[in-house]
Design a protein around this motif. Structure first.
Motif, PDB file in Angstrom:
ATOM      1  N   TYR A  39       0.824  -1.210   0.000  1.00  0.00           N
ATOM      2  CA  TYR A  39       0.000   0.000   0.000  1.00  0.00           C
ATOM      3  C   TYR A  39       0.858   1.259   0.000  1.00  0.00           C
ATOM      4  CZ  TYR A  39      -3.873  -3.092   1.053  1.00  0.00           C
ATOM      5  OH  TYR A  39      -4.814  -4.081   0.984  1.00  0.00           O
ATOM      6  N   TYR A  40       0.356   2.274  -0.702  1.00  0.00           N
ATOM      7  CA  TYR A  40       1.017   3.576  -0.757  1.00  0.00           C
ATOM      8  C   TYR A  40       0.325   4.506   0.234  1.00  0.00           C
ATOM      9  CZ  TYR A  40       2.915   7.926  -2.635  1.00  0.00           C
ATOM     10  OH  TYR A  40       3.542   9.130  -2.776  1.00  0.00           O
ATOM     11  N   PRO A  41       1.014   4.917   1.299  1.00  0.00           N
ATOM     12  CA  PRO A  41       0.366   5.759   2.307  1.00  0.00           C
ATOM     13  C   PRO A  41       0.104   7.160   1.788  1.00  0.00           C
ATOM     14  CG  PRO A  41       2.701   5.523   2.806  1.00  0.00           C
ATOM     15  CD  PRO A  41       2.414   4.603   1.646  1.00  0.00           C
ATOM     16  N   ALA A  42      -1.055   7.704   2.113  1.00  0.00           N
ATOM     17  CA  ALA A  42      -1.417   9.043   1.637  1.00  0.00           C
ATOM     18  C   ALA A  42      -2.489   9.637   2.539  1.00  0.00           C
ATOM     19  CB  ALA A  42      -1.921   8.986   0.196  1.00  0.00           C
ATOM     20  N   TYR A  43      -2.538  10.969   2.592  1.00  0.00           N
ATOM     21  CA  TYR A  43      -3.633  11.675   3.238  1.00  0.00           C
ATOM     22  C   TYR A  43      -4.453  12.333   2.132  1.00  0.00           C
ATOM     23  CZ  TYR A  43      -1.640  11.064   7.904  1.00  0.00           C
ATOM     24  OH  TYR A  43      -1.179  10.513   9.072  1.00  0.00           O
ATOM     25  N   LEU A  44      -5.755  12.125   2.150  1.00  0.00           N
ATOM     26  CA  LEU A  44      -6.627  12.595   1.077  1.00  0.00           C
ATOM     27  C   LEU A  44      -7.313  13.899   1.442  1.00  0.00           C
ATOM     28  CD1 LEU A  44      -8.380   9.207   0.178  1.00  0.00           C
ATOM     29  CD2 LEU A  44      -6.316  10.197  -0.844  1.00  0.00           C
ATOM     30  N   ASP A  45      -7.349  14.825   0.495  1.00  0.00           N
ATOM     31  CA  ASP A  45      -8.108  16.067   0.659  1.00  0.00           C
ATOM     32  C   ASP A  45      -9.519  15.809   0.147  1.00  0.00           C
ATOM     33  OD1 ASP A  45      -9.194  18.575   0.745  1.00  0.00           O
ATOM     34  OD2 ASP A  45      -7.683  19.542  -0.509  1.00  0.00           O
ATOM     35  N   LEU A  46     -10.461  15.632   1.060  1.00  0.00           N
ATOM     36  CA  LEU A  46     -11.835  15.299   0.682  1.00  0.00           C
ATOM     37  C   LEU A  46     -12.780  16.483   0.746  1.00  0.00           C
ATOM     38  CD1 LEU A  46     -12.253  11.860   2.514  1.00  0.00           C
ATOM     39  CD2 LEU A  46     -11.552  12.300   0.144  1.00  0.00           C
ATOM     40  N   ARG A  47     -12.269  17.670   0.976  1.00  0.00           N
ATOM     41  CA  ARG A  47     -13.139  18.839   1.132  1.00  0.00           C
ATOM     42  C   ARG A  47     -14.009  19.055  -0.107  1.00  0.00           C
ATOM     43  NH1 ARG A  47      -8.528  23.047   2.697  1.00  0.00           N
ATOM     44  NH2 ARG A  47      -7.560  21.783   1.057  1.00  0.00           N
ATOM     45  N   GLY A  48     -15.335  18.996   0.118  1.00  0.00           N
ATOM     46  CA  GLY A  48     -16.282  19.226  -0.949  1.00  0.00           C
ATOM     47  C   GLY A  48     -16.438  18.084  -1.929  1.00  0.00           C
ATOM     48  N   ARG A  49     -15.718  16.994  -1.733  1.00  0.00           N
ATOM     49  CA  ARG A  49     -15.801  15.864  -2.663  1.00  0.00           C
ATOM     50  C   ARG A  49     -16.948  14.924  -2.256  1.00  0.00           C
ATOM     51  NH1 ARG A  49     -11.233  15.855  -5.884  1.00  0.00           N
ATOM     52  NH2 ARG A  49      -9.345  16.814  -5.011  1.00  0.00           N
ATOM     53  N   ARG A  50     -17.624  14.386  -3.242  1.00  0.00           N
ATOM     54  CA  ARG A  50     -18.739  13.472  -2.990  1.00  0.00           C
ATOM     55  C   ARG A  50     -18.222  12.124  -2.512  1.00  0.00           C
ATOM     56  NH1 ARG A  50     -23.880  11.529  -3.966  1.00  0.00           N
ATOM     57  NH2 ARG A  50     -24.056   9.560  -5.139  1.00  0.00           N
ATOM     58  N   CYS A  51     -18.631  11.725  -1.325  1.00  0.00           N
ATOM     59  CA  CYS A  51     -18.258  10.434  -0.757  1.00  0.00           C
ATOM     60  C   CYS A  51     -19.530   9.693  -0.379  1.00  0.00           C
ATOM     61  CB  CYS A  51     -17.370  10.615   0.482  1.00  0.00           C
ATOM     62  SG  CYS A  51     -15.781  11.402   0.139  1.00  0.00           S
ATOM     63  N   VAL A  52     -19.608   8.430  -0.747  1.00  0.00           N
ATOM     64  CA  VAL A  52     -20.810   7.627  -0.533  1.00  0.00           C
ATOM     65  C   VAL A  52     -20.511   6.519   0.466  1.00  0.00           C
ATOM     66  CG1 VAL A  52     -22.530   6.131  -1.611  1.00  0.00           C
ATOM     67  CG2 VAL A  52     -21.643   8.134  -2.856  1.00  0.00           C
ATOM     68  N   VAL A  53     -21.375   6.399   1.460  1.00  0.00           N
ATOM     69  CA  VAL A  53     -21.252   5.322   2.447  1.00  0.00           C
ATOM     70  C   VAL A  53     -22.456   4.405   2.303  1.00  0.00           C
ATOM     71  CG1 VAL A  53     -21.102   4.729   4.888  1.00  0.00           C
ATOM     72  CG2 VAL A  53     -19.973   6.803   4.040  1.00  0.00           C
ATOM     73  N   ILE A  54     -22.195   3.148   2.021  1.00  0.00           N
ATOM     74  CA  ILE A  54     -23.257   2.149   1.911  1.00  0.00           C
ATOM     75  C   ILE A  54     -23.405   1.473   3.267  1.00  0.00           C
ATOM     76  CG2 ILE A  54     -24.133   0.172   0.631  1.00  0.00           C
ATOM     77  CD1 ILE A  54     -23.581   2.642  -1.112  1.00  0.00           C
ATOM     78  N   GLY A  55     -24.562   1.652   3.895  1.00  0.00           N
ATOM     79  CA  GLY A  55     -24.766   1.156   5.249  1.00  0.00           C
ATOM     80  C   GLY A  55     -24.784   2.326   6.220  1.00  0.00           C
ATOM     81  N   ALA A  56     -25.481   2.147   7.344  1.00  0.00           N
ATOM     82  CA  ALA A  56     -25.568   3.232   8.328  1.00  0.00           C
ATOM     83  C   ALA A  56     -25.678   2.678   9.740  1.00  0.00           C
ATOM     84  CB  ALA A  56     -26.763   4.139   8.017  1.00  0.00           C
ATOM     85  N   GLY A  57     -24.960   1.572   9.985  1.00  0.00           N
ATOM     86  CA  GLY A  57     -24.897   1.006  11.311  1.00  0.00           C
ATOM     87  C   GLY A  57     -23.815   1.679  12.141  1.00  0.00           C
ATOM     88  N   VAL A  58     -23.410   1.032  13.229  1.00  0.00           N
ATOM     89  CA  VAL A  58     -22.435   1.619  14.152  1.00  0.00           C
ATOM     90  C   VAL A  58     -21.090   1.858  13.475  1.00  0.00           C
ATOM     91  CG1 VAL A  58     -21.158   1.240  16.291  1.00  0.00           C
ATOM     92  CG2 VAL A  58     -23.569   0.610  16.165  1.00  0.00           C
ATOM     93  N   ILE A  59     -20.615   0.875  12.708  1.00  0.00           N
ATOM     94  CA  ILE A  59     -19.331   1.042  12.025  1.00  0.00           C
ATOM     95  C   ILE A  59     -19.435   2.136  10.972  1.00  0.00           C
ATOM     96  CG2 ILE A  59     -17.660  -0.069  10.501  1.00  0.00           C
ATOM     97  CD1 ILE A  59     -18.215  -2.673  11.979  1.00  0.00           C
ATOM     98  N   ALA A  60     -20.503   2.120  10.194  1.00  0.00           N
ATOM     99  CA  ALA A  60     -20.700   3.150   9.172  1.00  0.00           C
ATOM    100  C   ALA A  60     -20.772   4.536   9.812  1.00  0.00           C
ATOM    101  CB  ALA A  60     -21.970   2.861   8.375  1.00  0.00           C
ATOM    102  N   GLU A  61     -21.381   4.612  10.980  1.00  0.00           N
ATOM    103  CA  GLU A  61     -21.478   5.905  11.672  1.00  0.00           C
ATOM    104  C   GLU A  61     -20.103   6.502  11.910  1.00  0.00           C
ATOM    105  OE1 GLU A  61     -22.246   7.143  16.221  1.00  0.00           O
ATOM    106  OE2 GLU A  61     -23.933   6.071  15.299  1.00  0.00           O
ATOM    107  N   ARG A  62     -19.153   5.664  12.348  1.00  0.00           N
ATOM    108  CA  ARG A  62     -17.789   6.157  12.572  1.00  0.00           C
ATOM    109  C   ARG A  62     -17.154   6.623  11.267  1.00  0.00           C
ATOM    110  NH1 ARG A  62     -17.286   1.449  15.953  1.00  0.00           N
ATOM    111  NH2 ARG A  62     -15.918   0.474  14.408  1.00  0.00           N
ATOM    112  N   LYS A  63     -17.423   5.894  10.181  1.00  0.00           N
ATOM    113  CA  LYS A  63     -16.872   6.283   8.876  1.00  0.00           C
ATOM    114  C   LYS A  63     -17.466   7.619   8.423  1.00  0.00           C
ATOM    115  CE  LYS A  63     -14.638   2.375   8.598  1.00  0.00           C
ATOM    116  NZ  LYS A  63     -13.153   2.324   8.764  1.00  0.00           N
ATOM    117  N   VAL A  64     -18.779   7.778   8.592  1.00  0.00           N
ATOM    118  CA  VAL A  64     -19.431   9.037   8.205  1.00  0.00           C
ATOM    119  C   VAL A  64     -18.874  10.190   9.026  1.00  0.00           C
ATOM    120  CG1 VAL A  64     -21.622  10.284   8.208  1.00  0.00           C
ATOM    121  CG2 VAL A  64     -21.537   7.919   7.417  1.00  0.00           C
ATOM    122  N   GLU A  65     -18.703   9.972  10.314  1.00  0.00           N
ATOM    123  CA  GLU A  65     -18.171  11.037  11.177  1.00  0.00           C
ATOM    124  C   GLU A  65     -16.793  11.483  10.712  1.00  0.00           C
ATOM    125  OE1 GLU A  65     -17.758  11.957  15.958  1.00  0.00           O
ATOM    126  OE2 GLU A  65     -17.680   9.877  15.263  1.00  0.00           O
ATOM    127  N   GLY A  66     -15.939  10.514  10.376  1.00  0.00           N
ATOM    128  CA  GLY A  66     -14.606  10.858   9.901  1.00  0.00           C
ATOM    129  C   GLY A  66     -14.639  11.626   8.595  1.00  0.00           C
TER     130      GLY A  66
END
Length: 217
Positions: free
Chosen positions: A4-31
């Motif tokens: 893997y190539y380590p990187a930090y992503l600039d996600l400001r204003g970018r469309r990100c889709v999360v499939i699922g909305a359980g406890v784990i997904a909640e943490r992903k959405v928060e991040g």
């Protein structure tokens, strides 16, 4: 070897889709929200937190299961479901659309994996085992974040270091990496932790300038 190539992503204003909305997904959405992403959640049900963010207009919520086309215009996607056919369908669409995808706990379907992170002020350290052991990554994160570990002690000096860097640049000066490392000694850190940031900054600038060719003092 870690593939893997380590990187930090600039996600400001970018469309990100999360499939699922359980406890784990909640943490992903928060991040993703903390990173400034434009988040859409696709799930027939959601945790109270995700539903609350949707009610506040902070995330879009498609109250249904995944459908082909949900990744249209997405820059990044996360599948956080326990349904293998759904995860594989999301993976197929992500590959076709060249969307970065993380499928939680299914490394072979991921085009990126999310590291464990330890944060202190403006400093974030990412830890990865290349997908071999997420438990080990979390263990290392816990140890790094403990009071006994000095790994992030220098994070408290981030403002002092950034200020000195800006002042050097404003004066058309710069210091090489070796000079920076030599200037960042225990005494400097002690000044920062003692609340004497002004003294720390001046001490740092003096050391950095002294390391430049032609410096006359």
């Amino acid at each position: 070897m870690n593939p893997y190539y380590p990187a930090y992503l600039d996600l400001r204003g970018r469309r990100c889709v999360v499939i699922g909305a359980g406890v784990i997904a909640e943490r992903k959405v928060e991040g993703l929200l903390e990173a400034g992403a434009a988040v859409t959640v696709v799930s027939p049900e959601a945790t109270d937190a995700v539903a609350g963010w949707a009610a506040e207009g902070r995330v879009g919520w498609e109250r249904r299961g995944y459908q082909p086309g949900d990744l249209d215009g997405a820059w990044l996607a996360i599948a956080a479901t326990d349904d293998n056919p759904t995860n594989r369908a999301v993976h197929a669409e992500a590959e076709a659309r060249r969307v970065l995808l993380n499928v939680v706990d299914v490394t072979e379907l991921c085009s990126f994996i999310a590291p464990a992170t330890a944060s202190r002020g403006p400093v974030t350290v990412a830890i990865s085992t290349g997908g071999a052991s997420p438990a080990l990554a979390r263990k290392l994160r816990t140890q790094m974040g403990s009071d006994e570990c000095r790994c992030l002690a220098w994070a408290d000096a981030a403002d002092v270091l950034a200020g000195a860097r800006r002042e050097l640049r404003a004066g058309g000066q710069k210091a090489d990496p070796q000079t920076w490392q030599a200037a960042m000694d225990d005494e400097l850190l002690a000044l920062v932790h003692g609340g004497r940031e002004g003294e720390a900054r001046e001490r740092l600038l003096t050391a950095l300038r002294a390391g430049q060719p032609g410096y006359q003092g």
